[in-house]
Scaffold this motif. Sequence first.
Motif, short mmCIF file in Angstrom:
data_model
loop_
_atom_site.label_atom_id
_atom_site.label_comp_id
_atom_site.label_asym_id
_atom_site.label_seq_id
_atom_site.Cartn_x
_atom_site.Cartn_y
_atom_site.Cartn_z
N ILE A 69 -10.22 -9.23 5.89
CA ILE A 69 -10.67 -8.00 5.24
C ILE A 69 -9.77 -7.67 4.06
N GLN A 70 -8.47 -7.86 4.24
CA GLN A 70 -7.53 -7.56 3.16
C GLN A 70 -7.83 -8.41 1.92
N LYS A 71 -8.28 -9.62 2.13
CA LYS A 71 -8.66 -10.49 1.01
C LYS A 71 -9.78 -9.85 0.19
N GLU A 72 -10.76 -9.23 0.87
CA GLU A 72 -11.85 -8.56 0.17
C GLU A 72 -11.35 -7.29 -0.51
N VAL A 73 -10.43 -6.57 0.14
CA VAL A 73 -9.83 -5.39 -0.47
C VAL A 73 -9.11 -5.77 -1.76
N ASP A 74 -8.35 -6.84 -1.70
CA ASP A 74 -7.60 -7.28 -2.88
C ASP A 74 -8.52 -7.65 -4.04
N ALA A 75 -9.71 -8.17 -3.72
CA ALA A 75 -10.62 -8.65 -4.77
C ALA A 75 -11.43 -7.55 -5.43
N CYS A 76 -11.47 -6.36 -4.83
CA CYS A 76 -12.35 -5.32 -5.35
C CYS A 76 -11.65 -4.47 -6.40
#
Length: 252
Positions: free
Chosen positions: A91-98
């Motif tokens: 999930i953090q990977k998606e947070v970082d990408a947004c």
Amino acid sequence: MSDQLNEITAKQCKNAPAAYNDLKVLFLNCTLNRTPILSHTEGLIKKAQAIFESVGASTKIMRPVDYTIPAGLGLDMSKTDEWDKDDWPLIQKEVDACDILILCTSVWLGEKSSVCNRTLERMYGYTHQFNSKGQYRDYDKVGATLITGNEDGVKHCAMNILFSLSHIGYTVPPQADAGWMGEAGPGPSYMDEGSGGPENDFTNRNTSFLVWNCLHLARMLKDNGGIPAFGNQPNEWQAGCQAGMDSPEHKG
């Protein structure tokens, strides 16, 4: 969407002041219901999602409750002696990408959900890391919240969520919260037939304001290199840090 929201959104999207097709929007739906169980909060999320997508922004909805998210402040709790599995890094990977994060929740006992609390705690566990400019890692991201329920608590939850996002580095625009509350007590929820939720123009107006203000702010940040890296770089301060402590605030 209500007829009024459809009409206004079509007009606004046709005359948008900028391009937004390089912006990524992540909705973290902190419902207690795992996919594919109905989430009333997701009904409101989809109103905002439709506006974002109508101007070219890419969007993604995730339900943290679908994942194994241990308690803790570690980057990956599966690397500790306490937990065998930790999905939070996914999930953090998606947070970082947004560019824009919309943290969404239902209201329980006047508070945001336990899943929302856990989500914020895990995000907080990453705040000792810095971005390429030496600022806290979540600088230059925009944060907002969407909330539903059939009891009081929208503004209380919004105060806590928006403060939490701001505290860890997110930039919060004006009118960064929107929500819907049914009749106080065990009344209908947002997506229930006859609730009036999806047709409520007050909620729809605030949701539209939220989307556009997030877009405006994210556009300004991206076009101007984000928040200037001056006077806000933690490495310039000792701040009472002690050996073995990731951050002077992580003393829990």
